[in-house]
Design a protein around this motif. Structure first.
Motif, PDB file in Angstrom:
ATOM      1  N   GLU A   1       1.206   3.991  -3.049  1.00  0.00           N
ATOM      2  CA  GLU A   1       0.854   5.391  -2.792  1.00  0.00           C
ATOM      3  C   GLU A   1       1.997   6.314  -3.216  1.00  0.00           C
ATOM      4  OE1 GLU A   1      -2.040   4.917   1.163  1.00  0.00           O
ATOM      5  OE2 GLU A   1      -0.040   5.788   1.335  1.00  0.00           O
TER       6      GLU A   1
ATOM      7  N   PHE B   1      -3.470   6.763  -6.346  1.00  0.00           N
ATOM      8  CA  PHE B   1      -3.354   6.971  -4.896  1.00  0.00           C
ATOM      9  C   PHE B   1      -4.673   6.654  -4.204  1.00  0.00           C
ATOM     10  CE2 PHE B   1      -3.950   9.469  -1.081  1.00  0.00           C
ATOM     11  CZ  PHE B   1      -2.776   9.241  -0.385  1.00  0.00           C
TER      12      PHE B   1
ATOM     13  N   ARG C   1       0.822  -1.208   0.000  1.00  0.00           N
ATOM     14  CA  ARG C   1       0.000   0.000   0.000  1.00  0.00           C
ATOM     15  C   ARG C   1       0.856   1.259   0.000  1.00  0.00           C
ATOM     16  NH1 ARG C   1      -1.433   3.291   3.853  1.00  0.00           N
ATOM     17  NH2 ARG C   1      -0.767   1.866   5.506  1.00  0.00           N
TER      18      ARG C   1
ATOM     19  N   ASP D   1       2.084   9.131  -6.238  1.00  0.00           N
ATOM     20  CA  ASP D   1       2.447  10.542  -6.054  1.00  0.00           C
ATOM     21  C   ASP D   1       3.589  10.944  -6.981  1.00  0.00           C
ATOM     22  OD1 ASP D   1       0.521  11.160  -4.181  1.00  0.00           O
ATOM     23  OD2 ASP D   1       1.804  10.784  -2.456  1.00  0.00           O
TER      24      ASP D   1
ATOM     25  N   GLU E   1      -5.823  13.883   2.697  1.00  0.00           N
ATOM     26  CA  GLU E   1      -4.807  13.525   1.708  1.00  0.00           C
ATOM     27  C   GLU E   1      -5.416  13.391   0.316  1.00  0.00           C
ATOM     28  OE1 GLU E   1      -2.689  10.082   2.926  1.00  0.00           O
ATOM     29  OE2 GLU E   1      -1.585  11.120   4.508  1.00  0.00           O
TER      30      GLU E   1
ATOM     31  N   GLN F   1      -5.686   3.036  -3.480  1.00  0.00           N
ATOM     32  CA  GLN F   1      -5.055   2.330  -2.357  1.00  0.00           C
ATOM     33  C   GLN F   1      -5.785   2.545  -1.036  1.00  0.00           C
ATOM     34  OE1 GLN F   1      -2.665   0.096  -2.870  1.00  0.00           O
ATOM     35  NE2 GLN F   1      -3.081   0.675  -5.000  1.00  0.00           N
ATOM     36  N   GLN F   2      -6.790   3.407  -1.032  1.00  0.00           N
ATOM     37  CA  GLN F   2      -7.515   3.697   0.206  1.00  0.00           C
ATOM     38  C   GLN F   2      -8.831   2.901   0.204  1.00  0.00           C
ATOM     39  OE1 GLN F   2      -5.359   5.508   1.825  1.00  0.00           O
ATOM     40  NE2 GLN F   2      -4.274   5.895  -0.107  1.00  0.00           N
TER      41      GLN F   2
ATOM     42  N   ARG G   1      -4.831  16.175  -2.958  1.00  0.00           N
ATOM     43  CA  ARG G   1      -4.303  15.724  -4.250  1.00  0.00           C
ATOM     44  C   ARG G   1      -5.272  16.054  -5.392  1.00  0.00           C
ATOM     45  NH1 ARG G   1      -1.986  12.858  -0.342  1.00  0.00           N
ATOM     46  NH2 ARG G   1       0.107  11.966  -0.678  1.00  0.00           N
TER      47      ARG G   1
END
Length: 477
Positions: free
Chosen positions: A234, A246, A230, A238, A263, A249-250, A267
């Motif tokens: 991430e 990104f 993860r 970035d 976050e 991955q959440q 972005r």
């Protein structure tokens, strides 16, 4: 003009090279660290290759060591590691490729060192984190092959047991370029698709095998792999400017957490996707104000501004201030008001703060703002509510108030003293004794103690109630 006997570089030069050499030999006799440093300097003077060989020998010796490093020996270890790190930087000036190889060897020392070292102070990890940043500078100069560098980074991330490689992808991104980043991403994706890993040997040692220990060790290994995947994906996202990667991955659950929402929204804002940022920042449970950090509030305001909803942003600033009494929200709110309206709004804000149910929260704001006249009146009117356990708020408040409001400062310090003595907080006795001395110094500037005891009466009462606490009174001047 400094005396010729003062210990400085210029005066030592006057002794001459021969005498200085004799002194260095004498001083370093029996001091292994000093002797290593001198050998390293001699090798560097001979040639960068000799210095590199000397560094390599020392790194090998450190890697072979098995002795435990406790807090007493930690300083010497840190000095040794820092000497080698700086020496590698010297090699890099003339041979970046050689320095890069040495630095990877240096970083490989981290896991075995932390396995035998007490780093409760955090001083050892700081050296390795600095070395990790050095990797970025040296790889740019070494012209490393992107795919080879990606494979080295991949192995490092898997071995990132103590955070020594945190930030590695960020510092290597310029040298990796798009080719290296793509290759690293594929390696990480392949890792994510591998079957469930067997427990690592170190995990087995930690948890043992009895009573379900094997299963727990297996879970540890899997969590480690998941974390590596993860965090790496991430960082790669970035570095590639891929906001969607990104976000992918959440987990859905994670996106409800304020820090993660921040976050994601930041972005999306940077990518010019304000509408999506608005959805992301509002994904959290706003009915739980206690868990919402100021960073979330500030980011939500930024999103509103980006959407052109300035009036809503202004209203939200005020609502945030009313809830949290955060000075930055108020400053931002006042700055956007027309002239003269800001003065009225400031008075309204201070009045609101002084009505806050937490006396300490309110005091912290009016002192920080500052509104010292109001703070003094507030302290004197709500003195009975002051809790001396709030040292981090009360002590600075007293220091700020004492110049113009000595009685308020005295009342605050008495709260600190009373708490320490009434609850036998012996570790605070030294501070309490200092506060009592400060109260005595302020007493002569107080014309009228009003409803509060004069200093002599207060000290008399302290002795009557706490006279047997000799460990406190022995500190009182």
């Amino acid at each position: 003009m400094a005396s010729r006997k003062t210990l400085n570089a210029k005066n030592l030069e006057a002794l001459g090279a021969e005498r200085l050499a004799e002194l260095l030999i004498e001083i370093s006799r029996g001091n292994a660290a000093a002797q290593r440093r001198l050998r390293l300097e001699l090798a560097g003077a001979a040639s960068p290759a000799d210095m590199a060989q000397e560094i390599r020998k020392r790194l090998t010796a450190i890697a072979r060591s098995r002795s435990f490093v406790d807090w007493r020996q930690r300083k010497a270890l840190v000095a040794d590691l820092e000497t080698q790190r700086r020496a590698i930087s010297q090699v890099a000036k003339v041979d970046a490729a050689e320095a890069l190889d040495l630095l990877w060897r240096f970083m490989a020392l981290a896991n075995p060192i932390f396995g035998r070292c007490d780093d409760s102070s955090g001083s050892v990890i700081v050296v390795f984190q600095a070395a990790c940043r050095d990797l970025g500078d040296i790889t740019n100069s070494a012209d490393a092959a992107p795919n080879l560098l990606a494979e080295q980074a991949y192995r490092a991330l898997i071995e990132n047991e103590y955070g020594q490689y945190d930030g590695l992808i960020e510092v290597l991104a310029p040298a990796l370029g798009s080719t290296g980043l793509d290759h690293l991403k594929q390696l990480i994706l392949k890792l994510s698709q591998e079957p469930r890993q067997k427990p690592r040997a170190e995990d087995r040692k930690v948890v043992g095998w009895g009573m379900g220990g094997a299963s727990y060790a297996d879970d540890l290994a899997e969590r480690h792999r998941s974390s590596v995947v993860r965090m790496a994906l991430e960082a790669i996202a970035d570095a590639q400017g891929d906001v969607d990667a990104f976000i992918a991955q959440q987990s859905e659950k994670a996106r409800d957490v304020p820090s993660v929402a921040v976050e994601i929204a930041q972005r999306l804002l940077a990518a010019g996707r304000a509408d999506e940022a608005w959805t992301a920042i509002n994904a959290i449970d706003q009915d739980r104000p206690g868990w919402i950090p100021v960073e979330w509030e500030q980011t939500r305001i930024e999103v509103l501004e980006a959407l052109g909803r300035a009036d809503e942003a202004q209203a939200f600033r005020w609502a945030c201030f009313e809830r949290s009494l955060h000075p930055e929200h108020l400053r931002s709110y006042l700055k956007r008001l027309p002239d003269f309206e800001d003065l009225e709004a400031e008075e309204r804000a201070i009045a609101h703060a002084l009505e806050h149910p937490s006396v300490h929260h309110a005091l912290g704001f009016v002192v920080t703002w500052p509104a010292l006249d109001q703070a003094s009146h507030f302290v004197l009117s709500r003195a009975d509510e002051l809790n001396g356990d709030f040292y981090e708020i009360l002590a600075p408040a007293a220091a700020v108030l004492e110049a113009k409001h000595p009685l308020a400062a005295t009342v605050i310090r008495r709260a600190l003293i009373d708490f320490a003595l009434e609850y036998n907080r012996t570790k605070r006795y030294q501070h309490a004794a200092r506060h009592l001395e400060e109260c005595e110094n302020l007493a002569g500037r107080i014309e009228d103690f009003g409803r509060f005891e004069a200093h002599e009466a207060y000290v008399k009462r302290l002795k009557a109630h706490h006279g047997r606490k000799s460990s406190f009174w022995s500190l009182v001047m």
